[in-house]
Design an enzyme around this catalytic site. Structure first.
Site, PDB file in Angstrom:
ATOM      1  N   LYS A 112      49.123  59.965  -1.508  1.00 39.55           N
ATOM      2  CA  LYS A 112      49.799  58.666  -1.601  1.00 39.55           C
ATOM      3  C   LYS A 112      51.212  58.711  -1.016  1.00 39.55           C
ATOM      4  O   LYS A 112      51.576  57.863  -0.193  1.00 39.55           O
ATOM      5  CB  LYS A 112      49.851  58.238  -3.068  1.00 39.55           C
ATOM      6  N   THR A 113      52.001  59.706  -1.427  1.00 37.53           N
ATOM      7  CA  THR A 113      53.388  59.790  -0.950  1.00 37.53           C
ATOM      8  C   THR A 113      53.428  60.030   0.553  1.00 37.53           C
ATOM      9  O   THR A 113      54.280  59.481   1.268  1.00 37.53           O
ATOM     10  CB  THR A 113      54.132  60.916  -1.692  1.00 37.53           C
ATOM     11  N   ASP A 155      55.808  51.670  -4.259  1.00 38.00           N
ATOM     12  CA  ASP A 155      55.072  52.819  -4.781  1.00 38.00           C
ATOM     13  C   ASP A 155      54.665  52.549  -6.231  1.00 38.00           C
ATOM     14  O   ASP A 155      55.312  51.760  -6.933  1.00 38.00           O
ATOM     15  CB  ASP A 155      55.983  54.055  -4.710  1.00 38.00           C
ATOM     16  N   GLU A 156      53.573  53.200  -6.699  1.00 34.58           N
ATOM     17  CA  GLU A 156      53.104  53.073  -8.086  1.00 34.58           C
ATOM     18  C   GLU A 156      52.998  51.601  -8.505  1.00 34.58           C
ATOM     19  O   GLU A 156      53.471  51.190  -9.569  1.00 34.58           O
ATOM     20  CB  GLU A 156      54.050  53.818  -9.041  1.00 34.58           C
ATOM     21  N   GLN A 182      45.169  54.678 -12.980  1.00 33.45           N
ATOM     22  CA  GLN A 182      46.254  55.497 -13.535  1.00 33.45           C
ATOM     23  C   GLN A 182      47.363  54.634 -14.141  1.00 33.45           C
ATOM     24  O   GLN A 182      48.495  55.086 -14.266  1.00 33.45           O
ATOM     25  CB  GLN A 182      46.841  56.409 -12.456  1.00 33.45           C
ATOM     26  N   ARG A 211      44.801  66.307 -13.388  1.00 35.86           N
ATOM     27  CA  ARG A 211      45.968  67.192 -13.193  1.00 35.86           C
ATOM     28  C   ARG A 211      45.515  68.600 -12.792  1.00 35.86           C
ATOM     29  O   ARG A 211      46.310  69.378 -12.269  1.00 35.86           O
ATOM     30  CB  ARG A 211      46.794  67.320 -14.478  1.00 35.86           C
TER      31      ARG A 211
END
Length: 744
Positions: A33-34, A217-218, A248, A615
């Site tokens: 994503k980043t 973002d997010e 998420q 994770r």
């Protein structure tokens, strides 16, 4: 193809190279994503579609903003200082500074943090003569912030009863006070900026023409007001590039609104959602478990994570008899992984509730395994635990000045700094403790016979305090004396329990909007005392306090030291580890009991579980216990429904003894409404036995003993019997042939 695009997979490349249009990128965990966000910005600048000056990038943390700028600088030889990149609050602050007059603010307006805001509210409540029990300052603070996050001023809040009407009154006075002092709180930054853009067309059009590209973002974590701000800032010619993952979204308690993603799709006329589904983090079995689990949520935008890394190892599941056995299992596995060459820093121990960390920390400390609590404090360092221990220290020894100063006015009981300074001055003159000075001020003990005439006169002068000061001090003295008297002959766990209730700590944190975690930690302190009684030769209060001091010592790993990472699942978002241990997978704990009372609560708990699973890169452990201590009492558990939602072929059960007892390869889980997964108890070869109808954790009703829960089951045929824990009747073994139990 440019060098920026060549290193991307097809879906990432499609997102980065989009023409000038708004887009929704559904980015799964570990899907880059980043990388997509930063490469999109670099591509816009490199291709000449935008200048750094014309891009607005919104992140949720300052750390993420810095990382974004660092990555862009590594891709392109540009100066990123002119870019507007930051959090919602940071960007709103920047805009308000530039237009402070239009926003009705002084040029040098100051920002109140949460503690400063609470102090202002306390001053206002005191000036209005408000009842601090009926209107706790923290509850008023939550009401004000919640209204602002909904975009409502005091005059716009609907007053449907006297309580809300009073809250609105406080909100109105708070607004007036902040305007008079020229200060703003965090929620005000966004609301004031939204109002500025809404009413001032010149300012609004200036930023619309400047920022033709807005990247967020997010996006799944945006609140209603943040989304309204984005809509207002984006004009007809603005392309909004929103990146997020509805699976998420785990911050509803902070105002995050998952519905924003669907509204964005409609409001910005998104023709196609780009899905980033290739995962670069986890092995296939972990992703398959996460995919299957999250499909149980409704209303998802939908995606399916996959990896080219292969299936990897099965997910290990451990059913521990108790929480202490669970902690011992974790310690053994951590040691094994360490022996295999996995660094401690690449292992994470996750839990749903902060209170779970105490038993785990104790086991790690005893095993001399260095650990670090990420994003929080170790159990005995937490504020509420330190307050509780201070009260216990006063019960053991009221002359403990440090303990007294910590809690003399917590919870607030009207003992201000001035009156406390007077008592401390008395103590210094008399050469005694603060407690002794308090007793003398209340007239409970005579002055020392060794006092000089001058000191005695000074003491008498000091004791000539206003009635209000004396009343506050006397109330505290009576409280401590009462607790000491009642607790003198009580067992240690009951001492802790009595102190928590009568000190006012439980009442104080119950009144806090976000006090649930602190209450759980205080309840865990009762568990700590109960466990200490079982383990220690001397279970006196003094020895327990010494034990707590040792546990609170400098045992956490220092900076740079390789250490196991302990954290809540919420804190783990955005992180990844070689091996992950997820403990406490029991109904009522994960999913948490609170989720039953909140709309969409269970689905958010499932998203939290999804975050926990994803994770792990290589190895994942899931554990639950048959019994766990809760408020000093043993609670018999039902395994989490989330375990049932993971396919059996992905799991490896680490219990050969337990398997034989159950007569199958693994415990069988069956769904039963909100009660969730239940462990099937049956002896091998007794398929027609009456016992096969009953399960550990099953709620039942008995004609004589009332409601209860099954905690054990054994035998077959006429000898089949169950052990049931009833309320007042206690725990009893019942022959099933005669018991006439009814499922609850």
């Amino acid at each position: 193809m440019s060098s920026l695009l060549s290193a991307l997979n097809p879906e990432q490349r499609e997102a980065v190279a989009l023409p000038h249009q708004s887009a929704l990128v559904l980015a799964g965990a570990g899907s880059g994503k980043t990388r997509v966000l930063t490469t999109r910005i670099a591509h816009l600048i490199q291709s000449g579609q935008a200048s750094p000056h014309g891009i607005l990038a919104v992140t949720f943390t300052n750390k993420a903003a810095k990382e974004m700028l660092s990555r862009i600088s590594a891709m392109l030889p540009i100066n990123t200082r002119g870019m507007w990149t930051g959090t919602f609050h940071g960007l709103c602050n920047r805009m308000l500074r530039a237009h402070h007059q239009d926003a009705g603010l002084p040029q040098t307006f100051q920002i109140l943090d949460s503690a400063d805001q609470l102090a202002v509210i306390k001053r206002i409540l005191k000036s209005l003569g408000a009842d601090d029990e009926k209107f706790p300052a923290r509850q008023v603070q939550w009401f004000i912030n919640n209204a602002k996050e909904e975009g409502l001023r005091a005059s716009q809040v609907e007053t449907y009863d006297d309580f809300v009407r009073k809250m609105v009154e406080f909100y109105l006075v708070y607004e007036q006070q902040c305007n008079k002092e020229g200060v703003v709180d965090f929620a005000e930054l966004l609301l004031r900026n939204y109002e500025l853009l809404h009413r001032n067309e010149i300012v609004r059009e200036h930023y619309r023409s400047r920022f033709r590209h807005i990247l967020v973002d997010e996006f799944q974590d945006t609140s209603r007001l943040q989304y309204k701000w984005l809509r207002l800032l984006a004009g007809e010619q603005t392309a909004v590039f929103a990146v997020g993952d509805d699976d998420q979204s785990i911050y509803a308690f902070r105002g995050a609104n998952t519905g924003n993603m669907k509204e964005f799709e409609r409001d910005f006329r998104i023709s196609k959602i780009i899905k980033l589904e290739q995962n670069y983090r986890s092995h296939g079995n972990i992703l398959d478990a996460a995919n299957t689990l999250i499909r149980n949520n409704s209303g998802r935008l939908g995606k399916n994570l996959w990896t080219a890394e292969g299936h990897g190892e099965p997910i290990r599941v451990y059913n521990a008899p108790t929480d202490f056995d669970e902690a011992a299992f974790v310690v053994d596995e951590v040691k094994s992984l360490r022996a295999e060459g996995v660094a401690l820093s690449q292992m994470a121990l996750l839990y749903r509730s902060n209170a779970q960390s105490r038993v785990l920390e104790h086991a790690l400390f005893n095993a001399s395994l260095p650990y670090r609590v990420y994003g929080g404090m170790r159990f005995f360092e937490r504020q509420e635990i330190k307050h509780a221990l201070a009260y216990l220290r006063l019960i053991a020894n009221p002359d403990d000045d440090n303990a007294l100063l910590r809690v003399v006015n917590f919870p607030a009981r009207g003992i201000g700094m001035r009156s406390l300074e007077q008592v401390q001055d008395d103590a210094r003159r008399q050469g005694g403790s603060i407690w002794e000075a308090m007793l003398q001020k209340c007239g409970r003990v005579p002055a020392s016979t060794s006092e000089t005439e001058g000191n005695a006169q000074a003491r008498l002068d000091g004791s000539m305090a206003p009635d209000k000061i004396k009343k506050g001090v006397e109330g505290f003295v009576v409280l401590i004396e009462s607790m000491r008297r009642v607790c003198e002959n009580l067992p240690l766990p009951e001492v802790v329990d009595h102190m928590l209730e009568h000190s006012g700590l439980l009442g104080h944190y119950r009144a806090e909007r976000e006090g649930a975690d602190r209450l759980e930690n205080l309840n865990e302190l009762v568990n700590a005392a109960t466990s200490f009684v079982h383990e220690a030769e001397d279970d006196s209060l003094t020895v327990f306090l010494n034990h707590a001091s040792l546990e609170a010592g400098e045992h956490q790993a220092g900076g740079g030291e390789d250490a196991l990472q302990l954290m809540t699942v919420h804190s783990a978002k955005g992180l990844e580890f070689h091996s992950v241990f997820l403990s406490g997978l029991e109904e009522g704990l994960f999913p948490h009991d609170n989720s039953r009372n909140e709309a969409g609560g269970l689905e958010e708990e499932r998203r939290l579980m999804y975050v926990a699973l994803t994770r792990a890169r290589r190895r994942l452990y899931l554990s639950f216990t048959q019994s766990r201590m809760l408020h000093g009492q043993t609670r018999y558990n039902i395994p989490s429904r989330f375990l049932q939602e993971i396919p059996d072929n992905l799991l490896k059960w680490l219990q050969p003894v337990q398997k034989a007892r159950f007569g199958s390869q693994q415990p069988e889980f069956r769904s039963s409404g909100l009660s969730g997964a239940r462990t099937q108890i049956q002896e091998s070869g007794t398929q027609d036995s009456a016992a096969t109808r009953w399960r550990v954790g099953q709620n039942v009703v008995h004609a004589k003993f009332g409601p209860g829960v099954i905690v054990n089951c054994e035998g077959r045929g006429a000898d089949a019997r169950v052990e049931v824990k009833f309320g007042r009747a206690g725990t009893k073994w019942l022959l099933l042939e005669y018991a006439k139990l009814i499922p609850a």
